[in-house]
Design an enzyme around this catalytic site. Structure first.
Site, mmCIF file in Angstrom:
data_model
loop_
_atom_site.group_PDB
_atom_site.id
_atom_site.type_symbol
_atom_site.label_atom_id
_atom_site.label_comp_id
_atom_site.label_asym_id
_atom_site.label_seq_id
_atom_site.Cartn_x
_atom_site.Cartn_y
_atom_site.Cartn_z
ATOM 1 N N HIS A 19 94.079 24.466 85.856
ATOM 2 C CA HIS A 19 94.858 23.330 85.341
ATOM 3 C C HIS A 19 94.135 22.006 85.595
ATOM 4 C CE1 HIS A 19 98.517 22.479 83.327
ATOM 5 N NE2 HIS A 19 99.243 22.056 84.344
ATOM 6 N N ASN A 66 102.614 16.140 85.443
ATOM 7 C CA ASN A 66 103.757 15.829 84.586
ATOM 8 C C ASN A 66 104.024 14.344 84.402
ATOM 9 O OD1 ASN A 66 103.965 18.587 84.619
ATOM 10 N ND2 ASN A 66 105.996 18.664 85.528
ATOM 11 N N ASP A 91 93.295 21.134 79.968
ATOM 12 C CA ASP A 91 93.185 22.582 79.826
ATOM 13 C C ASP A 91 93.998 23.100 78.644
ATOM 14 O OD1 ASP A 91 95.436 21.762 81.603
ATOM 15 O OD2 ASP A 91 95.939 23.891 81.466
ATOM 16 N N ASN A 112 102.814 19.462 79.633
ATOM 17 C CA ASN A 112 103.578 18.340 80.193
ATOM 18 C C ASN A 112 102.738 17.096 80.450
ATOM 19 O OD1 ASN A 112 106.154 19.444 80.147
ATOM 20 N ND2 ASN A 112 105.892 20.474 82.111
#
Length: 243
Positions: A19, A66, A91, A112
């Protein structure tokens, strides 16, 4: 000025996560070019420099994925920049490892971090998606995305980051198709230009209201190669116990 924002989660716990490939990408650019040391501003780590004769601000939001847009939006307002002055690197589950796609605008795809950027920075910015692949089993998606890259990933991850850093001038000059070709060639593929998607058939569109990870669990899994070097690599990555 151009802002190049790499998305990820702050802290050593997340440093090696798939991520966090956006953080890794801007780190590679920082190492390859003449930038100031990392400093803290806009609730982010930032570094200033110049590429291809243009001022560039590298930014790694420290707000957690986020809320990435809160940090990047603050920087954009400070410098009075428009969405066209922003490149986001992040990603993408729906691209095979080592694949990259670059386009302007589009949907957040359930990611997000991008959803937050859309809300705080506008939508017409350039989006560089770096493929991390799908684990092949929906139950493994969360561990895959929030897990560290495996040793076997080095075969494509290092060439990908090196090619992006080496050719960052193309990113700055908006030479998107040329950059994609350079990355494809560095990964042992053929030079290719992404064809425009037909309206209504954009594979980036995913149901609204689902997170990047949650949506991927319900998505049709991308077809993986059965033979060849990529297939051998994927077998090494996912054939055992995991990372």
């Amino acid at each position: 000025m151009l802002i190049i924002a790499g998305l990820g989660n702050p802290g050593g716990k997340y440093a090696g996560n798939r991520h966090n490939i956006g953080f890794m990408a801007v780190d590679a650019i920082h190492r390859r070019h003449s930038f100031s040391p990392w400093s803290k501003k806009f609730r982010a780590e930032i570094a200033e420099g110049e590429i291809a004769g243009e001022k560039v601000l590298l930014i790694k939001p420290q707000t957690f994925m986020n809320l990435s847009g809160e940090s990047v939006g603050e920087a954009m307002r400070f410098y009075k920049l428009q969405p066209a002055d922003l490149v986001a690197i992040y990603d993408e589950l729906d691209l095979l490892p080592g694949k990259a796609r670059l386009k302007t605008g589009g949907g957040h795809g359930g990611h997000n971090g991008i959803k937050s950027l859309d809300a705080h920075c506008g939508k017409e910015y350039r989006r560089l998606r770096l493929g991390i692949g799908h684990p092949g089993v929906k139950e493994m998606v969360q561990n895959h995305v929030l897990g560290d890259f495996a040793k076997a990933d080095k075969v494509w991850l290092e060439p990908l980051l090196d090619a992006l850093a080496d050719n960052a001038d193309m990113l700055v000059r908006n030479e998107d198709s040329q950059l994609m070709n350079k990355i494809a060639l560095a990964l042992g593929g053929k030079a290719e230009e992404e064809k425009p998607r037909k309206e209504g058939k954009d594979s980036d569109k995913k149901p609204a209201g689902q997170s990047h990870i949650r949506q991927a669990r319900n998505n049709n899994q991308p077809k993986l190669p059965a033979t060849g070097p990529m297939a051998d690599m994927l077998k090494k990555m996912f054939g055992g116990k995991g990372d």
